[in-house]
Scaffold this active site. Structure first.
Site, short mmCIF file in Angstrom:
data_model
loop_
_atom_site.label_atom_id
_atom_site.label_comp_id
_atom_site.label_asym_id
_atom_site.label_seq_id
_atom_site.Cartn_x
_atom_site.Cartn_y
_atom_site.Cartn_z
N ILE A 113 -0.04 -4.52 19.74
CA ILE A 113 1.04 -3.99 18.91
C ILE A 113 0.97 -2.46 18.81
CG2 ILE A 113 1.34 -6.10 17.58
CD1 ILE A 113 -0.24 -4.80 15.30
N SER A 150 1.68 -10.16 4.71
CA SER A 150 0.88 -9.22 3.92
C SER A 150 -0.27 -9.97 3.26
CB SER A 150 1.75 -8.50 2.89
OG SER A 150 1.02 -7.46 2.26
N LYS A 155 -4.47 -8.63 -1.29
CA LYS A 155 -5.33 -7.44 -1.37
C LYS A 155 -4.52 -6.14 -1.34
CE LYS A 155 -9.34 -9.78 0.58
NZ LYS A 155 -8.75 -11.13 0.42
N LEU A 203 -7.58 -21.14 3.58
CA LEU A 203 -8.69 -22.04 3.92
C LEU A 203 -8.72 -22.32 5.41
CD1 LEU A 203 -8.58 -24.75 1.12
CD2 LEU A 203 -10.33 -23.04 1.47
N GLY A 204 -9.89 -22.20 6.01
CA GLY A 204 -10.04 -22.57 7.41
C GLY A 204 -9.74 -21.48 8.40
N GLU A 248 -14.60 -4.54 -1.94
CA GLU A 248 -14.35 -5.85 -2.54
C GLU A 248 -13.97 -5.73 -4.01
OE1 GLU A 248 -16.51 -9.68 -0.59
OE2 GLU A 248 -17.72 -8.45 -1.92
#
Length: 612
Positions: free
Chosen positions: A338, A402, A405, A444-445, A537
């Site tokens: 990109i 998006s 965060k 998840l995953g 974080e």
């Protein structure tokens, strides 16, 4: 025994039964001296022929008798009755005599013996006469409703599952102490542990599809207090679509224990938007991008352009989709970065897609802290390239993926996503293309989520590492996240930020403990260590800024709020200027730009923040 052999077996058994019933009736109704003067052969032959005519008419030799029920008993009754009537008519026409007592007795004996021969097949199957019953595991079914009885029936019929249902557990007082499908309802959830021990239960199957996540957690904790293996019936969605059958009991998974119900979306609107159209997906080989492609394929677009930088991941999703939808949808792959602006413009102008789903991005927080310049070139400038190429290619709708965060960001990754949101919202003001963004929590995953990391740490014997005991995150499944993206495309008016209302946040520590229990382990087996928070974080994630105020509901679980914009041209100049600076300068600049609020920057006109 194959089908042809079964047919001949049933044909032979019926013939023997008819002849035997005629003989028994004759012997029981006439003296022995007269028996041999009666036309036994003619009567038997007539009955055998007429019986088989009606047996074929009612398709008695094409039925699966191991599943015989009252309906099959009615079919036997009709076939035998009509064959007796026809035999009586033949006797009257050709013999000028009808042996009514013989035929009546024969009718009763035939129904008894033929029904017995057929229902014995079901008896043998249900009771495993021909199988090894010792290998079956005693199973307790939680839920004696329609789903539970469905599971019980399938487990009884299909011994290949290795499970033998012995009882139900249900909180409904009206069902307790009753038998359902010959299985007792032995009590409520509070008696689960006691009954597992008393009945020698090896496996517990949870069969209540209507359970919310909190109720499932409660039941699962009760199951964990036993030594039995806990499993679940498949989801109704998978049953209806034919992905699995009822007897394919599955293990409880971490997604089942999330305290958030699934989101109901307007699939008709999505289908109207997607069907017979050309769709382009960037980052198509990633966790989210590949699932978006799977979900899109369900709505039959004419073509999906799979754009990605990694050839292996793009090849994998291409092969998967071609295998499932290759005869219905054209799948085209484009290996492109990109950051390659010229190629993106060429691709957009060549394919002229109706919609672009922009999932390509760097998402790993610690890596972007150490490489902030890459967050700029990929997440910000890369998004600008794709968005402006979509504008030049007359794309109708552009959906940017998006992150939560991006709200009050403390990390480079979050800041880069926030600035990318600013750019696409600003571009929407002056383009014919509708530009929107979608914010999620953690997925998840996905390859970057904590779940694969925790599973790998458990596999290696531990310890599980967590940065802080109070760390919380919002979670959703990959299919739900992808459906949200599709819903955003169908609802887009331009300029919105769609945010999923994901319920309560989940403590990472609780997530780790649940994974341990699902693996059949405890903290004594696998330790948990706290390593301290990493740069960038946050202890808690957010979905909206304080000034993104919820305003009005436009769709179930979708609200419109207000946000502010900045002078994007100046923002992009600042980003460009800091790109080659020191990493700390880049980090500080990005965070400063992304955390501007209405009190520090002039508010522009209203835009939208939609919460799903």
């Amino acid at each position: 025994m194959n089908l042809q052999n079964k047919l001949w077996y049933a044909f032979l058994v019926d013939s023997i039964i008819v002849f035997t019933s005629v003989y028994i009736s004759t012997v029981s109704l006439f003296p022995i001296s007269e028996v041999f003067t009666l036309p036994l052969f003619v009567i038997s032959t007539t009955l055998i022929i007429s019986h088989h005519v009606f047996a074929h008419f009612y398709k008695m030799y094409k039925r699966a008798w191991e599943y015989a029920s009252v309906g099959e008993l009615i079919i036997i009754f009709k076939a035998v009755t009509f064959s007796i009537i026809v035999a009586a008519l033949c006797q009257f026409l050709f013999m000028e005599d009808v042996f009514f007592r013989v035929l009546a007795s024969t009718w009763m004996i035939q129904i008894f013996l033929i029904s017995g021969s057929r229902f014995s097949w079901r008896f043998f199957k249900d009771h495993g006469v021909f199988g090894n019953r010792k290998s079956l595991k005693p199973t307790l079914i939680v839920g004696a409703g329609s789903a539970g009885t469905l599971v019980a029936r399938q487990l009884k019929y299909n011994k290949d599952s290795g499970l033998e249902p012995v009882a139900f557990i249900d909180d409904d007082k009206r069902k307790q102490n009753l038998d359902i499908m010959c299985l007792p309802v032995v009590g409520g959830i509070d008696s689960l542990a006691e009954n597992v021990q008393k009945l020698g239960i090896d496996t517990i199957v949870i069969a209540i599809p209507s359970l919310n996540k909190k109720e499932l957690n409660k039941i699962y904790k009760e199951c964990l207090s036993t030594n039995a293996t806990t499993q679940m019936m498949p989801m109704f969605e998978d049953l209806v679509t034919g992905k699995v059958s009822v007897n394919e009991i599955r293990n409880v998974e971490i997604r089942d224990l999330l305290g958030r119900p699934a989101v109901n979306l307007d699939t008709a609107a999505i289908e109207n938007f997607v069907r017979d159209e050309v769709i382009l997906v960037t980052g198509a080989g990633g966790s989210i991008g590949s699932e978006i492609c799977r979900q899109l394929s369900n709505y039959q677009p004419s073509q999906i352009v799979l754009l990605g930088h990694g050839e292996n991941s793009i090849y994998a999703i291409e092969m998967e989709l071609r295998s499932s939808y290759g005869s219905e949808i054209e799948f085209t792959t484009e290996i492109a970065d990109i950051k390659d602006r010229e190629k993106l413009f060429s691709i957009m102008k060549h394919y002229r897609p109706k919609a672009v789903f922009h999932a390509a991005a760097h998402k790993h927080v610690p890596l972007m802290e150490r490489n902030p310049e890459e967050a700029i070139t990929n997440n910000i400038f890369g998004t600008r390239n794709v968005a402006e190429a979509a504008d030049a290619g007359d794309v109708e709708t552009f959906v940017m993926i998006s992150s939560d965060k991006a709200v009050n960001p403390t990390s480079v990754m979050g800041a880069s996503k926030k600035i990318a949101e600013m750019f696409v919202q600003n571009l929407d003001k002056k383009s014919n293309t509708r530009f929107v963004a979608v914010r999620f929590g953690n997925v998840l995953g996905s390859r970057g989520s904590v779940i694969p990391l925790f599973k790998e740490q458990i596999r290696k014997g531990g310890p599980i590492t967590i940065t802080h005991p109070e760390m919380e995150r919002f979670f959703m499944t990959i299919p739900e996240a992808s459906k949200l993206v599709l819903q955003a495309s169908s609802l887009a008016q331009g300029g919105e930020i769609f945010v999923l209302d994901m319920g309560e946040p989940v403590k990472i520590l609780d997530l780790a403990k649940n994974l341990l229990r699902l693996s059949g382990l405890s903290e004594d087996d696998i330790g948990i260590e706290f390593t301290g928070m990493r740069p960038g974080e946050k202890l808690y994630e957010e979905l909206l800024n304080d000034y993104e105020v919820r305003d009005e509901q436009i769709y179930p679980k979708i609200y419109i709020g207000k946000s502010t914009k900045v002078n994007v041209e100046e923002v992009m100049e600042l980003v460009q200027a800091c790109w080659s600076a020191d990493k700390d300068v880049i980090r500080e600049t990005l965070l400063s730009i992304a955390n501007q609020t209405p009190s520090t920057v002039p508010a522009l006109e209203k835009s939208h923040v939609a919460i799903i």
